[in-house]
Design an enzyme around this catalytic site. Structure first.
Site, PDB file in Angstrom:
ATOM      1  N   SER A 187       2.025  -5.931   7.671  1.00  0.00           N
ATOM      2  CA  SER A 187       0.580  -5.918   7.902  1.00  0.00           C
ATOM      3  C   SER A 187      -0.159  -6.632   6.782  1.00  0.00           C
ATOM      4  O   SER A 187      -1.142  -7.344   7.012  1.00  0.00           O
ATOM      5  CB  SER A 187       0.080  -4.475   8.012  1.00  0.00           C
ATOM      6  OG  SER A 187       0.608  -3.843   9.157  1.00  0.00           O
ATOM      7  N   ALA A 214       3.572  -1.174   4.301  1.00  0.00           N
ATOM      8  CA  ALA A 214       2.712  -2.115   5.049  1.00  0.00           C
ATOM      9  C   ALA A 214       2.951  -3.563   4.668  1.00  0.00           C
ATOM     10  O   ALA A 214       2.017  -4.370   4.685  1.00  0.00           O
ATOM     11  CB  ALA A 214       1.232  -1.756   4.862  1.00  0.00           C
ATOM     12  N   LYS A 225       0.842  -1.197   0.000  1.00  0.00           N
ATOM     13  CA  LYS A 225       0.000   0.000   0.000  1.00  0.00           C
ATOM     14  C   LYS A 225       0.873   1.241   0.000  1.00  0.00           C
ATOM     15  O   LYS A 225       2.036   1.233   0.420  1.00  0.00           O
ATOM     16  CB  LYS A 225      -0.946   0.021   1.201  1.00  0.00           C
ATOM     17  CG  LYS A 225      -0.289   0.208   2.572  1.00  0.00           C
ATOM     18  CD  LYS A 225      -0.028   1.657   2.952  1.00  0.00           C
ATOM     19  CE  LYS A 225       0.834   1.753   4.210  1.00  0.00           C
ATOM     20  NZ  LYS A 225       1.336   3.127   4.471  1.00  0.00           N
ATOM     21  N   VAL A 254      11.184  -4.419   2.880  1.00  0.00           N
ATOM     22  CA  VAL A 254      10.970  -4.410   4.325  1.00  0.00           C
ATOM     23  C   VAL A 254      11.255  -3.016   4.883  1.00  0.00           C
ATOM     24  O   VAL A 254      12.141  -2.301   4.417  1.00  0.00           O
ATOM     25  CB  VAL A 254      11.891  -5.458   4.985  1.00  0.00           C
ATOM     26  CG1 VAL A 254      11.761  -5.416   6.501  1.00  0.00           C
ATOM     27  CG2 VAL A 254      11.570  -6.849   4.447  1.00  0.00           C
ATOM     28  N   ASP A 302      -2.724  -1.229  10.651  1.00  0.00           N
ATOM     29  CA  ASP A 302      -2.854  -1.264   9.192  1.00  0.00           C
ATOM     30  C   ASP A 302      -3.494  -2.552   8.682  1.00  0.00           C
ATOM     31  O   ASP A 302      -3.857  -2.629   7.508  1.00  0.00           O
ATOM     32  CB  ASP A 302      -1.478  -1.112   8.527  1.00  0.00           C
ATOM     33  CG  ASP A 302      -1.038   0.340   8.428  1.00  0.00           C
ATOM     34  OD1 ASP A 302      -1.901   1.232   8.524  1.00  0.00           O
ATOM     35  OD2 ASP A 302       0.170   0.580   8.246  1.00  0.00           O
ATOM     36  N   ALA A 334       9.644  -0.152   4.768  1.00  0.00           N
ATOM     37  CA  ALA A 334       9.633   0.790   3.654  1.00  0.00           C
ATOM     38  C   ALA A 334       8.451   1.742   3.666  1.00  0.00           C
ATOM     39  O   ALA A 334       8.323   2.579   2.777  1.00  0.00           O
ATOM     40  CB  ALA A 334       9.628   0.000   2.337  1.00  0.00           C
TER      41      ALA A 334
END
Length: 320
Positions: free
Chosen positions: A129, A126, A36, A121, A162, A123
């Protein structure tokens, strides 16, 4: 955004929702976990419980991790992951999501999880999540859809703020601490180029520094109503001209190359650029696929090659 405080899944009540069928309908299943971005991120204040009250325009992407789930006839979660920097035990959100599902329904089974990472990772995309949401969604499908979307969202909220959005996907307004979601009309189709700096910064540190900055500096907040109007009208230019993230000035202070990346993306034809989440990933939106591919080629010839991803907006009706 800040995740909710982690809780032990074993302290949650069993059979919190309706009684499921005890037997899995599917023994092995593959699900996708979509990245996302934040088209906007606003902080409205800090609640008495210490969480930040947020208002965010969220958009999922076709860039995804792949999670393969296999039911075991005996309890236990076994996770393998191709990303060596990620833990494969209860510190991993995907692992905790599976443990939460089996514990909640008191199911006498376990699962093997194989996680193939493509989302970078730490970043602001999400990734963790989304992996957790994919596990919840996948296990629910394997056991015959025992939980409604609302029930799955409640489970996900125990893992991170999230996760409910990552279950919903598409374009949505996220409010509260991220748990209040309003599905929105699909954003206009475009190409999205992600570029992640090598350096990172602690999400907790970023929010702490934002709180200090907000006390002394006038913050530029997103025009949320303008963004919602642009979405309703399918107005791409209205959307790209209003991209805004209140955390960006804080993260830029810690990772200055974010500014350079934004300037470079603009010079390569991006219609709008922004840092996603607490960063440090920067994205550029392109109405021209040719310009997007040329920009991708530019970054693939640079030090950013391993951290450059060309993707598009995911739409719920795509169902891919």
């Amino acid at each position: 955004m800040l995740a909710k405080q982690a809780v032990s899944v074993y302290n949650l009540p069993r059979k919190h929702f309706k009684e499921p069928s005890m037997n899995p309908k599917i023994q092995e299943h593959t699900v996708y976990a979509y990245a996302k971005i934040n088209l906007s991120l606003d902080i409205l204040g800090v609640r008495p419980d210490g969480y930040h009250e947020v208002q965010m325009l969220m958009q999922s992407l076709t860039l995804h991790d792949t999670v393969t789930l296999k039911i075991r006839q005996t309890p236990g979660i076994f996770l393998t992951c191709g990303e060596s920097s990620l833990p494969s035990d209860s510190r991993n959100l995907a692992y905790r999501a599976a443990a939460l599902f089996f514990h909640t329904y008191a199911l006498p089974y376990g699962a093997e999880l194989c996680l193939e990472k493509k989302i970078p990772v730490a970043a602001g995309l999400a990734g963790g999540s989304s992996d957790a949401a994919a596990v919840l969604r996948g296990l629910n499908e394997m056991f015959g859809g025992v939980a409604s979307e609302t029930e799955l969202s409640s489970l996900g909220a125990n893992l991170g703020a999230d996760v409910p959005y990552c279950l919903l996907l598409g374009t949505a307004l996220s409010e509260g601490i991220g748990e209040r979601l309003t599905p929105l009309p699909p954003a206009p189709d475009c190409c999205c180029l992600l570029v992640k700096p090598a350096a990172g910064a602690s999400t907790k540190q970023i929010y702490t520094e934002y709180d200090a900055l907000a006390k002394t500096t006038e913050i530029t907040h997103p025009d949320t109503q303008g963004l919602l109007s642009a979405l309703s009208a399918g107005d791409y230019r209205g959307l790209t001209s209003r991209l805004c993230n209140v955390l960006e000035p804080v993260t830029v202070h810690l990772v200055p190359e974010i500014t350079t990346l934004k300037e470079t993306l603009r010079s390569l034809g991006a219609d709008g650029v922004l840092m996603s989440g607490s960063g440090p990933t920067v994205f550029g939106l392109f109405s021209s696929e040719t310009a997007a591919k040329n920009a991708e080629a530019y970054f693939l010839r640079s030090e950013y090659a391993p951290r450059t991803f060309l993707t598009r907006f995911y739409r719920r009706e795509d169902n891919i």
